[in-house]
Design a protein around this motif. Structure first.
Motif, PDB file in Angstrom:
ATOM      1  N   ALA A   1       0.810  -1.212   0.000  1.00  0.00           N
ATOM      2  CA  ALA A   1       0.000   0.000   0.000  1.00  0.00           C
ATOM      3  C   ALA A   1       0.840   1.257   0.000  1.00  0.00           C
ATOM      4  N   GLY A   2       2.096   1.146   0.414  1.00  0.00           N
ATOM      5  CA  GLY A   2       2.974   2.302   0.417  1.00  0.00           C
ATOM      6  C   GLY A   2       2.724   3.252   1.562  1.00  0.00           C
ATOM      7  N   ALA A   3       1.910   2.906   2.489  1.00  0.00           N
ATOM      8  CA  ALA A   3       1.657   3.785   3.626  1.00  0.00           C
ATOM      9  C   ALA A   3       2.868   3.790   4.548  1.00  0.00           C
ATOM     10  N   THR A   4       3.003   4.866   5.309  1.00  0.00           N
ATOM     11  CA  THR A   4       4.129   4.974   6.215  1.00  0.00           C
ATOM     12  C   THR A   4       4.085   3.855   7.249  1.00  0.00           C
ATOM     13  N   ALA A   5       5.156   3.084   7.307  1.00  0.00           N
ATOM     14  CA  ALA A   5       5.170   1.913   8.171  1.00  0.00           C
ATOM     15  C   ALA A   5       5.749   2.201   9.542  1.00  0.00           C
ATOM     16  N   GLY A   6       6.378   3.351   9.686  1.00  0.00           N
ATOM     17  CA  GLY A   6       6.964   3.701  10.967  1.00  0.00           C
ATOM     18  C   GLY A   6       7.662   5.031  10.844  1.00  0.00           C
TER      19      GLY A   6
ATOM     20  N   ASN B   1      13.452  14.863   3.702  1.00  0.00           N
ATOM     21  CA  ASN B   1      14.085  15.905   4.492  1.00  0.00           C
ATOM     22  C   ASN B   1      15.493  16.071   3.926  1.00  0.00           C
ATOM     23  N   ALA B   2      15.663  17.091   3.074  1.00  0.00           N
ATOM     24  CA  ALA B   2      16.929  17.248   2.370  1.00  0.00           C
ATOM     25  C   ALA B   2      18.077  17.572   3.320  1.00  0.00           C
ATOM     26  N   ASP B   3      17.816  18.331   4.375  1.00  0.00           N
ATOM     27  CA  ASP B   3      18.882  18.736   5.282  1.00  0.00           C
ATOM     28  C   ASP B   3      19.422  17.579   6.112  1.00  0.00           C
ATOM     29  N   SER B   4      18.541  16.688   6.545  1.00  0.00           N
ATOM     30  CA  SER B   4      18.993  15.574   7.382  1.00  0.00           C
ATOM     31  C   SER B   4      19.207  14.295   6.585  1.00  0.00           C
ATOM     32  N   ASP B   5      19.004  14.381   5.257  1.00  0.00           N
ATOM     33  CA  ASP B   5      19.259  13.230   4.397  1.00  0.00           C
ATOM     34  C   ASP B   5      18.395  12.035   4.780  1.00  0.00           C
ATOM     35  N   THR B   6      17.118  12.273   5.062  1.00  0.00           N
ATOM     36  CA  THR B   6      16.219  11.191   5.425  1.00  0.00           C
ATOM     37  C   THR B   6      14.920  11.273   4.642  1.00  0.00           C
ATOM     38  N   ALA B   7      14.281  10.126   4.500  1.00  0.00           N
ATOM     39  CA  ALA B   7      12.951  10.077   3.912  1.00  0.00           C
ATOM     40  C   ALA B   7      11.935  10.186   5.039  1.00  0.00           C
ATOM     41  N   VAL B   8      10.954  11.050   4.862  1.00  0.00           N
ATOM     42  CA  VAL B   8       9.961  11.297   5.908  1.00  0.00           C
ATOM     43  C   VAL B   8       8.708  10.456   5.704  1.00  0.00           C
ATOM     44  N   TRP B   9       8.264  10.351   4.462  1.00  0.00           N
ATOM     45  CA  TRP B   9       6.972   9.711   4.190  1.00  0.00           C
ATOM     46  C   TRP B   9       6.895   9.313   2.730  1.00  0.00           C
ATOM     47  N   GLY B  10       6.180   8.230   2.459  1.00  0.00           N
ATOM     48  CA  GLY B  10       5.953   7.837   1.080  1.00  0.00           C
ATOM     49  C   GLY B  10       4.653   7.067   0.927  1.00  0.00           C
ATOM     50  N   HIS B  11       4.020   7.243  -0.212  1.00  0.00           N
ATOM     51  CA  HIS B  11       2.778   6.541  -0.527  1.00  0.00           C
ATOM     52  C   HIS B  11       2.824   6.186  -2.005  1.00  0.00           C
ATOM     53  N   HIS B  12       3.050   4.901  -2.311  1.00  0.00           N
ATOM     54  CA  HIS B  12       3.194   4.451  -3.701  1.00  0.00           C
ATOM     55  C   HIS B  12       4.208   5.325  -4.437  1.00  0.00           C
ATOM     56  N   ALA B  13       5.316   5.646  -3.782  1.00  0.00           N
ATOM     57  CA  ALA B  13       6.260   6.627  -4.320  1.00  0.00           C
ATOM     58  C   ALA B  13       6.935   6.182  -5.604  1.00  0.00           C
ATOM     59  N   ALA B  14       7.001   4.877  -5.856  1.00  0.00           N
ATOM     60  CA  ALA B  14       7.637   4.385  -7.082  1.00  0.00           C
ATOM     61  C   ALA B  14       6.624   4.067  -8.173  1.00  0.00           C
ATOM     62  N   THR B  15       5.350   4.341  -7.924  1.00  0.00           N
ATOM     63  CA  THR B  15       4.326   4.107  -8.938  1.00  0.00           C
ATOM     64  C   THR B  15       4.399   5.212  -9.984  1.00  0.00           C
ATOM     65  N   ALA B  16       4.558   4.823 -11.234  1.00  0.00           N
ATOM     66  CA  ALA B  16       4.717   5.805 -12.309  1.00  0.00           C
ATOM     67  C   ALA B  16       3.358   6.253 -12.826  1.00  0.00           C
ATOM     68  N   LEU B  17       3.102   7.551 -12.738  1.00  0.00           N
ATOM     69  CA  LEU B  17       1.845   8.136 -13.197  1.00  0.00           C
ATOM     70  C   LEU B  17       2.126   9.244 -14.213  1.00  0.00           C
TER      71      LEU B  17
END
Length: 455
Positions: A62-67, A101-117
């Protein structure tokens, strides 16, 4: 030539996880990047890998945030809010989204982020990045007038910003030369052979010409949306000659300038950086398609849709390490309904703008992003953007490229969160049944959530 594509593992995107792609080995100056492009286009894949694959992609399922491990309290709250708000019925069920989060080099959240639309005009981010890298921000497009055998030829150089005033200056120089030579009449031809004959890109509707986008030619004046922009420009030029007292015989026709023709005058456009800013602020399809073809020529490829998009892909993957998994590009403007770009790839492109080493080359992309509530841009009040209870708090705080096609709305950009750090985001939806204004309000609310003002 086989293309090297930076790939990502489909299950490595986790909120709070380290995910910035490896840094290219060359420096970030314009000269260094353009040298890298030449190498990337000309050399075999094994020796052209200037950047490694990205470490992040969309989570499976589902791509929902898992943690939210590794995130500060503000980012945790943002991720929690986005998890709920991305399910807004106005957005429909086909949504791709990501926040970094570009400054801390982390991913904050994603939802189907690799789904091509369908990215709509968000594709212009890819076009701009490639053009500035291949041609350089100070590149200028040149329009010339040459003379030979009793004929003045207006030679197009891919300047989509050419004006009647510019042609008037060229005509003034030509009139002076003709008078000095004792001539009072001349033939006029146009040479737009820099580009192959116009054609529709894959995924374009026949009805696009000439209102939504004009046939892509190397010569145009005042942005006229007509079927033959080159002949149109030639007629304007001929009119300026006539106004200067020179008789134009036989009308305006198409021809190729001879190598022996003498240069009479030339006009140089504003720098590419200025043109890119204009293209992004107003989402100008015509500039995007012309710039795509000039980028292809700059990399030694044919000035076609195929040549241009191939260079865009090579620059993104080989120079910057952007993942092209599931990416399909058929034009420079995003009008093609066959274009596909995941939110993850759009976010990677935008993240480059937060890195100081790319500021010289790509700074005009950031400068050109519409600002929430900015009149005269595609995020202005005249488009009904950032004007409802959930998003108006973010006016002046979000820098983002819009994208709108029938059945596709996208918003990708940057904003500083409540912690003052750059947050890079991309939201792309396809197929929502709600009205376009309602969908845009929902997307603007997501951007305001990233900013932190819509808690």
């Amino acid at each position: 030539m086989t293309e090297m594509t930076a790939t990502t593992a489909a299950d490595t995107f986790l909120p709070g996880g380290r995910r910035r792609h490896r840094k290219p080995r060359q420096n970030g100056t314009g000269t260094g990047l353009r040298r890298a492009v030449v190498l990337a286009v000309a050399m075999p894949v094994a020796s052209a890998a200037l950047a490694g694959p990205s470490a992040f992609a969309a989570q499976k399922g589902a791509g929902a945030t898992a943690g939210t491990h590794g995130l500060d309290a503000g980012d945790q709250q943002m991720a929690k809010s986005l998890k709920t708000r991305v399910l807004d019925q106005r957005l429909g069920s086909n949504v791709s989204g990501v926040v970094l989060n570009a400054d801390s080099d982390t991913a904050v959240w994603g939802h189907h982020a690799a789904t091509a639309l369908m990215p709509a005009s968000n594709a212009k981010l890819a076009t701009s990045t490639a053009a500035l890298t291949v041609l350089g921000p100070q590149h200028r497009f040149t329009t010339k007038v040459v003379y030979g055998h009793g004929t003045l030829t207006l030679v197009g150089g891919g300047d989509r910003t050419l004006t009647t005033a510019d042609l008037a200056e060229l005509a003034k120089a030509a009139v002076a030369g003709l008078r000095a030579a004792g001539r009072t009449s001349v033939k006029v031809t146009i040479d737009d052979s820099l580009f192959p004959q116009p054609s529709l890109a894959k995924g374009w509707d026949d009805g696009y010409y000439p209102d939504t986008v004009a046939p892509v030619r190397a010569l145009v004046v005042d942005g006229h949306g007509v079927q033959d922009t080159s002949i149109d420009a030639g007629k304007v030029f001929a009119g300026q000659l006539a106004a200067g007292g020179v008789t134009v015989t036989d009308g305006v026709t198409r021809a190729t300038a001879r190598p022996t023709d003498v240069l009479v005058a030339r006009h140089k456009s504003a720098p590419l950086s200025d043109i890119v800013r204009t293209m992004l602020k107003h989402s100008d399809n015509n500039i995007a398609e012309t710039v795509l073809r000039m980028t292809a020529l700059g990399a030694g490829r044919p000035a076609t849709f195929e040549g241009g998009t191939q260079v865009v892909r090579q620059v993104l993957s080989r120079v910057y390490g952007v993942s092209l998994k599931n990416v399909e590009l058929y034009d420079g403007s995003g009008l093609s309904r066959a274009d596909r770009i995941p939110a993850a790839a759009l976010a990677q492109i935008l993240e480059l703008l937060t890195q100081p080493r790319y500021a010289h080359t790509l700074g005009s992309v950031l400068d050109g992003l519409p600002v929430s509530g900015e009149a005269g841009s595609t995020l202005g009040p005249e488009y009904g953007r950032f004007d409802d209870a959930n998003s108006k708090c973010a006016v002046g705080k979000v820098y983002a490229k819009t994208g709108t096609l029938t059945g596709a709305i996208a918003l990708s950009g940057l904003t500083r969160g409540k912690d003052g750090k750059w947050k890079v985001f991309s939201f792309v939806e396809n197929g929502a049944t709600a009205g376009p204004d309602a969908v845009k309000d929902a997307v603007d609310g997501l951007a305001a959530t990233v900013n932190g003002c819509h808690a």
